[in-house]
Design an enzyme around this catalytic site. Structure first.
Site, PDB file in Angstrom:
ATOM      1  CE  LYS A   1     -11.800  -4.269 145.524  1.00 26.93           C
ATOM      2  NZ  LYS A   1     -13.037  -3.519 145.825  1.00 26.93           N
TER       3      LYS A   1
ATOM      4  CG  ASP B   1     -16.512  -4.678 146.741  1.00 25.77           C
ATOM      5  OD1 ASP B   1     -16.317  -4.447 147.953  1.00 25.77           O
ATOM      6  OD2 ASP B   1     -15.598  -4.691 145.896  1.00 25.77           O
TER       7      ASP B   1
END
Length: 284
Positions: free
Chosen positions: A68, A104
């Site tokens: 990420k 997210d």
């Protein structure tokens, strides 16, 4: 002719529930496209994106651990939220450029909207864990005017994360072990307050060590939120429910972040009225 497709990349990747989620939505909407899981080692990210740039059927990818942050070096630009967090979980080709997003935050906040839409005298969250997932959680909560107590094995790491993501906030960093033994602390009147406890770590996940949290650290009426998805109903959530606390499981965040990514990949709204069916599928 090959179909349009998106995928999730990570290492390892076999455990990902993303293909099940996106394929369920594609089938429900009758969209002729695919969603796959693709294992990509850290050293192969450059080759992966070079190949996908040249593929007209590729609609983008989700990015899971451990990529990420590493993925950012291979992108042309970042959405402002992803840039602030310093983590990307969704990559989309736009006008010949690879653009990084972070869904997210939206996924984490979605099940909390009913509470966060109300006015409070004070908002506090105890967040357990300071890894990659915590970056999005801290950024999202800080934007909602929540004071955060961030707990990590290394409190200095937690303090640095808070200083990076919300330098003007009145947050606190503590050792994760602080919440393990019982406390005799007497909470003040919590009427009109918002209290949240988040397990943002892999502790409690199948194959991992249990999460050591003593519920004497939980204010009355606090919400317990566990981002672990395997099992979805963790020991932490079961213990919270036994004390009458409202709970949110990791599937809520997983489905929420996937929905935001799905819209970017396939330009369609997923059928969220079928979340019950989707949850049953993911529980198999």
């Amino acid at each position: 002719m090959s179909q349009p497709y998106a995928e999730v990349v990570g290492d390892p990747i076999a455990q990902s529930k993303s293909p099940a989620i996106h394929c369920f939505w594609l089938a429900a909407l009758g969209i002729a496209a695919e969603y796959r899981a693709h294992s990509v080692a850290a050293g192969d990210l450059g080759d992966y994106f070079a190949a996908r740039r040249a593929d007209p059927n590729w609609r983008g990818c989700n990015v899971t651990m451990p990529h990420k942050q590493a993925v950012i070096a291979h992108l042309d630009r970042l959405d402002p939220l992803a840039e602030r967090i310093g983590a990307v979980n969704t990559v989309v080709p736009e006008g010949g450029a690879l653009v990084g997003y972070n869904t997210d935050v939206a996924g984490f906040l979605e099940p909390l909207q009913g509470w966060l839409g109300k006015r409070h005298l004070y908002r506090m969250a105890r967040v357990l864990g300071a890894g990659g997932a915590a970056r999005a959680i801290v950024a999202g909560l800080a934007a909602e005017r929540v004071t955060i107590v961030l707990a990590a094995r290394d409190p200095a790491k937690a303090e640095a994360l808070l200083a990076e993501l919300d330098p003007g906030g009145e947050h606190h960093a503590v050792a994760l072990s602080h919440f393990a033994p019982p406390t005799d602390f007497v909470f003040d009147d919590r009427a009109g307050c918002f209290d949240l406890i988040v397990n943002a770590s892999p502790l409690g996940m199948r194959g991992q060590d249990p999460l050591a949290f003593d519920f004497t650290h939980a204010p009355p009426g606090a919400i317990a939120y566990d981002i672990v998805t395997d099992p979805a109903d963790t020991a932490f959530l079961k213990a919270a429910r036994a004390r009458g606390m409202p709970t949110i499981d990791g599937l809520a965040m997983l489905i929420g972040q996937a929905a935001a990514a799905f819209e970017r990949f396939f330009a369609a709204h997923p059928p969220r009225d079928r979340d019950g069916e989707l949850r049953a599928l993911l529980a198999r």
